[in-house]
Enzyme design. Structure first.
Site, PDB file in Angstrom:
ATOM      1  N   ASP A  97       0.799  -1.235   0.000  1.00 15.09           N
ATOM      2  CA  ASP A  97       0.000   0.000   0.000  1.00 15.09           C
ATOM      3  C   ASP A  97       0.825   1.276   0.000  1.00 15.09           C
ATOM      4  O   ASP A  97       0.368   2.323   0.455  1.00 15.09           O
ATOM      5  CB  ASP A  97      -0.920  -0.013   1.225  1.00 15.09           C
ATOM      6  CG  ASP A  97      -0.159  -0.257   2.516  1.00 15.09           C
ATOM      7  OD1 ASP A  97       1.062  -0.063   2.533  1.00 15.09           O
ATOM      8  OD2 ASP A  97      -0.802  -0.641   3.519  1.00 15.09           O
ATOM      9  N   GLU A 119      -0.753  -8.980  -1.074  1.00 13.95           N
ATOM     10  CA  GLU A 119      -1.332  -8.367   0.139  1.00 13.95           C
ATOM     11  C   GLU A 119      -2.545  -7.503  -0.242  1.00 13.95           C
ATOM     12  O   GLU A 119      -2.696  -6.358   0.180  1.00 13.95           O
ATOM     13  CB  GLU A 119      -0.291  -7.535   0.900  1.00 13.95           C
ATOM     14  CG  GLU A 119      -0.696  -7.184   2.318  1.00 13.95           C
ATOM     15  CD  GLU A 119       0.357  -6.320   3.027  1.00 13.95           C
ATOM     16  OE1 GLU A 119       1.293  -6.892   3.595  1.00 13.95           O
ATOM     17  OE2 GLU A 119       0.217  -5.078   3.002  1.00 13.95           O
ATOM     18  N   GLU A 133      -1.997   5.157   2.837  1.00 18.54           N
ATOM     19  CA  GLU A 133      -2.005   3.734   2.480  1.00 18.54           C
ATOM     20  C   GLU A 133      -3.402   3.209   2.148  1.00 18.54           C
ATOM     21  O   GLU A 133      -3.562   2.353   1.281  1.00 18.54           O
ATOM     22  CB  GLU A 133      -1.391   2.909   3.622  1.00 18.54           C
ATOM     23  CG  GLU A 133       0.108   3.099   3.806  1.00 18.54           C
ATOM     24  CD  GLU A 133       0.485   4.345   4.588  1.00 18.54           C
ATOM     25  OE1 GLU A 133      -0.430   5.058   5.070  1.00 18.54           O
ATOM     26  OE2 GLU A 133       1.690   4.617   4.731  1.00 18.54           O
ATOM     27  N   HIS A 212       6.142   5.270  12.559  1.00 17.75           N
ATOM     28  CA  HIS A 212       6.453   6.085  11.383  1.00 17.75           C
ATOM     29  C   HIS A 212       5.247   6.619  10.616  1.00 17.75           C
ATOM     30  O   HIS A 212       5.398   7.261   9.570  1.00 17.75           O
ATOM     31  CB  HIS A 212       7.323   5.292  10.404  1.00 17.75           C
ATOM     32  CG  HIS A 212       6.582   4.155   9.745  1.00 17.75           C
ATOM     33  ND1 HIS A 212       5.777   4.330   8.659  1.00 17.75           N
ATOM     34  CD2 HIS A 212       6.514   2.838  10.037  1.00 17.75           C
ATOM     35  CE1 HIS A 212       5.251   3.171   8.313  1.00 17.75           C
ATOM     36  NE2 HIS A 212       5.678   2.253   9.132  1.00 17.75           N
ATOM     37  N   ARG A 214       2.359   8.532   8.757  1.00 17.88           N
ATOM     38  CA  ARG A 214       2.163   9.944   8.404  1.00 17.88           C
ATOM     39  C   ARG A 214       0.987  10.591   9.145  1.00 17.88           C
ATOM     40  O   ARG A 214       1.051  11.749   9.529  1.00 17.88           O
ATOM     41  CB  ARG A 214       1.913  10.056   6.893  1.00 17.88           C
ATOM     42  CG  ARG A 214       3.150  10.331   6.065  1.00 17.88           C
ATOM     43  CD  ARG A 214       2.755  10.463   4.587  1.00 17.88           C
ATOM     44  NE  ARG A 214       3.784  11.103   3.786  1.00 17.88           N
ATOM     45  CZ  ARG A 214       4.908  10.524   3.368  1.00 17.88           C
ATOM     46  NH1 ARG A 214       5.185   9.285   3.710  1.00 17.88           N
ATOM     47  NH2 ARG A 214       5.772  11.187   2.610  1.00 17.88           N
ATOM     48  N   HIS A 245      12.977   5.359  12.714  1.00 18.58           N
ATOM     49  CA  HIS A 245      12.796   5.482  11.255  1.00 18.58           C
ATOM     50  C   HIS A 245      13.525   6.727  10.748  1.00 18.58           C
ATOM     51  O   HIS A 245      13.619   7.727  11.471  1.00 18.58           O
ATOM     52  CB  HIS A 245      11.289   5.583  10.968  1.00 18.58           C
ATOM     53  CG  HIS A 245      10.926   5.321   9.543  1.00 18.58           C
ATOM     54  ND1 HIS A 245      11.158   6.232   8.554  1.00 18.58           N
ATOM     55  CD2 HIS A 245      10.340   4.253   8.942  1.00 18.58           C
ATOM     56  CE1 HIS A 245      10.731   5.744   7.392  1.00 18.58           C
ATOM     57  NE2 HIS A 245      10.230   4.532   7.615  1.00 18.58           N
TER      58      HIS A 245
HETATM   59  C1  UD1 Z   1       6.813   4.807   3.500  1.00 23.12           C
HETATM   60  C2  UD1 Z   1       5.414   4.495   2.960  1.00 23.12           C
HETATM   61  C3  UD1 Z   1       4.584   3.798   4.041  1.00 23.12           C
HETATM   62  C4  UD1 Z   1       5.326   2.593   4.619  1.00 23.12           C
HETATM   63  C5  UD1 Z   1       6.709   3.031   5.102  1.00 23.12           C
HETATM   64  C6  UD1 Z   1       7.501   1.850   5.579  1.00 23.12           C
HETATM   65  C7  UD1 Z   1       4.308   6.016   1.357  1.00 23.12           C
HETATM   66  C8  UD1 Z   1       3.707   7.343   1.153  1.00 23.12           C
HETATM   67  N1  UD1 Z   1       4.736   5.737   2.598  1.00 23.12           N
HETATM   68  O1  UD1 Z   1       6.676   5.764   4.527  1.00 23.12           O
HETATM   69  O2  UD1 Z   1       3.362   3.352   3.472  1.00 23.12           O
HETATM   70  O3  UD1 Z   1       4.595   2.067   5.691  1.00 23.12           O
HETATM   71  O4  UD1 Z   1       7.407   3.624   3.994  1.00 23.12           O
HETATM   72  O5  UD1 Z   1       8.646   2.252   6.278  1.00 23.12           O
HETATM   73  O6  UD1 Z   1       4.423   5.253   0.438  1.00 23.12           O
HETATM   74  N2  UD1 Z   1      14.224   8.195   4.466  1.00 23.12           N
HETATM   75  C9  UD1 Z   1      15.593   8.090   4.385  1.00 23.12           C
HETATM   76  N3  UD1 Z   1      16.110   6.873   4.021  1.00 23.12           N
HETATM   77  C10 UD1 Z   1      15.334   5.781   3.760  1.00 23.12           C
HETATM   78  C11 UD1 Z   1      13.950   5.916   3.874  1.00 23.12           C
HETATM   79  C12 UD1 Z   1      13.401   7.142   4.215  1.00 23.12           C
HETATM   80  O7  UD1 Z   1      16.330   9.033   4.613  1.00 23.12           O
HETATM   81  O8  UD1 Z   1      15.874   4.714   3.438  1.00 23.12           O
HETATM   82  C13 UD1 Z   1      13.647   9.535   4.827  1.00 23.12           C
HETATM   83  C14 UD1 Z   1      13.749  10.536   3.644  1.00 23.12           C
HETATM   84  O9  UD1 Z   1      13.942  11.823   4.170  1.00 23.12           O
HETATM   85  C15 UD1 Z   1      12.358  10.408   2.997  1.00 23.12           C
HETATM   86  C16 UD1 Z   1      11.497  10.232   4.251  1.00 23.12           C
HETATM   87  O10 UD1 Z   1      12.257   9.389   5.112  1.00 23.12           O
HETATM   88  O11 UD1 Z   1      12.005  11.549   2.248  1.00 23.12           O
HETATM   89  C17 UD1 Z   1      10.129   9.647   4.021  1.00 23.12           C
HETATM   90  O12 UD1 Z   1      10.150   8.483   3.212  1.00 23.12           O
HETATM   91  P1  UD1 Z   1       8.764   8.018   2.502  1.00 23.12           P
HETATM   92  O13 UD1 Z   1       8.987   6.763   1.747  1.00 23.12           O
HETATM   93  O14 UD1 Z   1       8.186   9.162   1.764  1.00 23.12           O
HETATM   94  O15 UD1 Z   1       7.800   7.781   3.716  1.00 23.12           O
HETATM   95  P2  UD1 Z   1       7.859   6.741   4.923  1.00 23.12           P
HETATM   96  O16 UD1 Z   1       7.419   7.449   6.130  1.00 23.12           O
HETATM   97  O17 UD1 Z   1       9.153   6.052   4.923  1.00 23.12           O
HETATM   98  N1  UDP Z   2      12.104  -3.831  10.312  1.00 22.98           N
HETATM   99  C1  UDP Z   2      13.492  -3.940  10.180  1.00 22.98           C
HETATM  100  N2  UDP Z   2      14.287  -3.093  10.922  1.00 22.98           N
HETATM  101  C2  UDP Z   2      13.782  -2.169  11.759  1.00 22.98           C
HETATM  102  C3  UDP Z   2      12.363  -2.047  11.879  1.00 22.98           C
HETATM  103  C4  UDP Z   2      11.560  -2.890  11.131  1.00 22.98           C
HETATM  104  O1  UDP Z   2      13.983  -4.778   9.423  1.00 22.98           O
HETATM  105  O2  UDP Z   2      14.563  -1.446  12.402  1.00 22.98           O
HETATM  106  C5  UDP Z   2      11.234  -4.706   9.497  1.00 22.98           C
HETATM  107  C6  UDP Z   2      10.167  -5.468  10.252  1.00 22.98           C
HETATM  108  O3  UDP Z   2      10.636  -6.734  10.667  1.00 22.98           O
HETATM  109  C7  UDP Z   2       9.037  -5.564   9.231  1.00 22.98           C
HETATM  110  C8  UDP Z   2       9.207  -4.331   8.364  1.00 22.98           C
HETATM  111  O4  UDP Z   2      10.532  -3.858   8.614  1.00 22.98           O
HETATM  112  O5  UDP Z   2       9.192  -6.697   8.389  1.00 22.98           O
HETATM  113  C9  UDP Z   2       8.174  -3.278   8.696  1.00 22.98           C
HETATM  114  O6  UDP Z   2       8.483  -2.086   8.050  1.00 22.98           O
HETATM  115  P1  UDP Z   2       7.846  -0.702   8.427  1.00 22.98           P
HETATM  116  O7  UDP Z   2       7.386  -0.729   9.825  1.00 22.98           O
HETATM  117  O8  UDP Z   2       8.830   0.332   8.006  1.00 22.98           O
HETATM  118  O9  UDP Z   2       6.620  -0.596   7.415  1.00 22.98           O
HETATM  119  P2  UDP Z   2       5.084  -1.074   7.442  1.00 22.98           P
HETATM  120  O10 UDP Z   2       5.068  -2.540   7.642  1.00 22.98           O
HETATM  121  O11 UDP Z   2       4.397  -0.305   8.507  1.00 22.98           O
HETATM  122  O12 UDP Z   2       4.584  -0.667   6.097  1.00 22.98           O
END
Ligand code: UD1
Ligand code: UDP
Length: 371
Positions: A97, A119, A133, A212, A214, A245
């Site tokens: 999602d 999923e 999502e 994490h 939004r 995160h």
């Molecule tokens: C995203 C997904 C969310 C998912 C989550 C899992 C969207 C809109 N959101 O949220 O559905 O549950 O991932 O973790 O699709 N960043 C880094 N390095 C990384 C990853 C993120 O620096 O490897 C920072 C960056 O500043 C980036 C910000 O996090 O711009 C947000 O990343 P983004 O993918 O937009 O949103 P998440 O909160 O990670």
């Molecule tokens: N996870 C990881 N390292 C971490 C935190 C989470 O490998 O420090 C794994 C966790 O086991 C799970 C996945 O990341 O499989 C969940 O990701 P996240 O919570 O970012 O996203 P969501 O599932 O909410 O979309």
């Protein structure tokens, strides 16, 4: 020969796509597989690609700091068009999602390429929670041709929306990934992990935290942090371990409110096997993560879900997780209950997983090859 393109971009998509990719790659005579990562996440994605030894054929490298939903959507759409023209897949797999999921499905639809949604069918019923999502997965569902639903509930959600064909209840690949991860852990020495986590006092009860979402940014997220701070003050027999995160909207309040407390460890996001190891060692989990809600019952760990709504109701109904919202008092009350009431803890710490059995990837291959 079926040409299969996998499109994903974030940590959880990579974890849940990895076992399926591995399964497809066992049959090179039947499938030509191409891996396209949007890199909506960068470091968090690369950790998973390294662990599962997955090498992308296309890497859009789109992530920028504090990116907006507009940034992600536009940059993926722009880049994926050329990839689809080059690869000409018969089927595109998307997972879950995220915005990568939605845009991957949309691009398949624009090119009249079949889309398979892994999923499929999760719904909270609230279009702003989880945000974005709930809408990403709903739109991905309507754009897809194959719907791999993890549970019966998920299938029913799709039927209610008028999606009738090609829905298959197969479980969630999150459990396939978990089993792969645990197998690898078994081959390694415990010492490697104990040494890595030597800053944690394992004679205390470990509370593992992630967050994490939004829709929680701002006050709800601050409430979560204040509740952790109070819990750390009130209970001297706990250690809170929080892999934070990388999203700046998460980093800022967490560091401001929680740093410099001796029994709160704010650490970098953990590589998947390290996270699994710690999850296995912890006493309870406080999280808003989708994936962690699905993993916790396999390890018999109670999960308190810090969200107002969840689409993962199966764990709540089974009693292995509980929705505690983002209200400070409620989080403190429910966590304290599990810390002090053995009976309540035992009731939740059941090892039974309603989301999958580790055989989801195999089922999907069987379905795609049966005609
Ligand atoms: C995203 C997904 C969310 C998912 C989550 C899992 C969207 C809109 N959101 O949220 O559905 O549950 O991932 O973790 O699709 N960043 C880094 N390095 C990384 C990853 C993120 O620096 O490897 C920072 C960056 O500043 C980036 C910000 O996090 O711009 C947000 O990343 P983004 O993918 O937009 O949103 P998440 O909160 O990670
Ligand atoms: N996870 C990881 N390292 C971490 C935190 C989470 O490998 O420090 C794994 C966790 O086991 C799970 C996945 O990341 O499989 C969940 O990701 P996240 O919570 O970012 O996203 P969501 O599932 O909410 O979309």
């Amino acid at each position: 020969m079926m040409k299969v393109l996998f499109v994903f971009g974030t940590r959880p998509e990579a974890i849940k796509m990895a076992p399926l990719i591995k399964e497809f790659q066992k049959y090179p005579d039947k499938f030509e597989t191409t891996i396209c990562v949007t890199a909506q996440h960068r470091q968090l994605l690369d950790q998973v690609l390294d662990f599962f030894d997955i090498k992308p054929d296309y890497d859009f490298n789109i992530m920028k700091k504090n990116q907006t939903l507009f940034d992600i959507t536009v940059s993926i759409l722009d880049k994926i068009h050329k990839t689809l023209n080059e690869v000409k897949p018969d089927i595109i797999f998307v997972q879950g999602d995220t915005t990568t999921t939605f845009v991957g499905a949309l691009s398949g639809y624009y090119k009249k390429i079949k889309v398979a949604h892994l999923e499929a069918g999760l719904r909270s019923g609230n279009k702003y929670s989880p945000f974005p999502e709930e809408i990403n997965r709903t739109l991905a569902g309507h754009l897809s041709n194959y719907h791999f639903a993890p549970t019966k509930n998920a299938k029913e959600n799709l039927l209610k929306e008028g999606i009738k064909e090609n829905i298959f209840v197969v479980g969630n690949t999150v459990v396939d990934a978990l089993f792969l991860g645990l197998d690898i852990l078994k081959e390694e020495t415990e010492g490697k992990y104990i040494d890595y986590f030597k800053f944690i006092d394992f004679s205390k009860k470990i509370i593992l935290v992630t967050g994490h979402r939004r829709e929680s940014f701002g006050t709800p997220f601050e409430n979560i942090c204040y509740s952790l701070r109070e819990l750390a003050n009130e209970h001297k027999d706990i250690e809170i371990v929080y892999p934070v995160h990388l999203n700046p909207n998460v980093q800022e309040p967490v560091m401001r409110i929680l740093k410099n407390k001796s029994n709160i460890h704010l650490i970098e996001p953990l590589e998947y096997p390290y996270f699994l190891w710690l999850m296995n060692k912890c006493y309870l989990i406080l999280t808003d993560s989708g994936g962690i809600q699905e993993e916790a019952p396999s390890l018999g760990k109670p999960a308190l879900v810090m969200r107002e709504v969840t689409e993962r109701m199966e764990g709540i109904e089974l009693g292995t997780s509980k929705l505690v919202g983002t209200n400070k008092e409620k989080i403190i009350k429910e966590t304290s209950l599990l810390l002090t009431n053995k009976e309540e803890y035992r009731r939740m710490a059941k090892r039974s997983n309603p989301y999958g059995d580790g055989k989801t990837s195999k089922r999907i291959i069987k379905i795609l090859t049966r005609d």
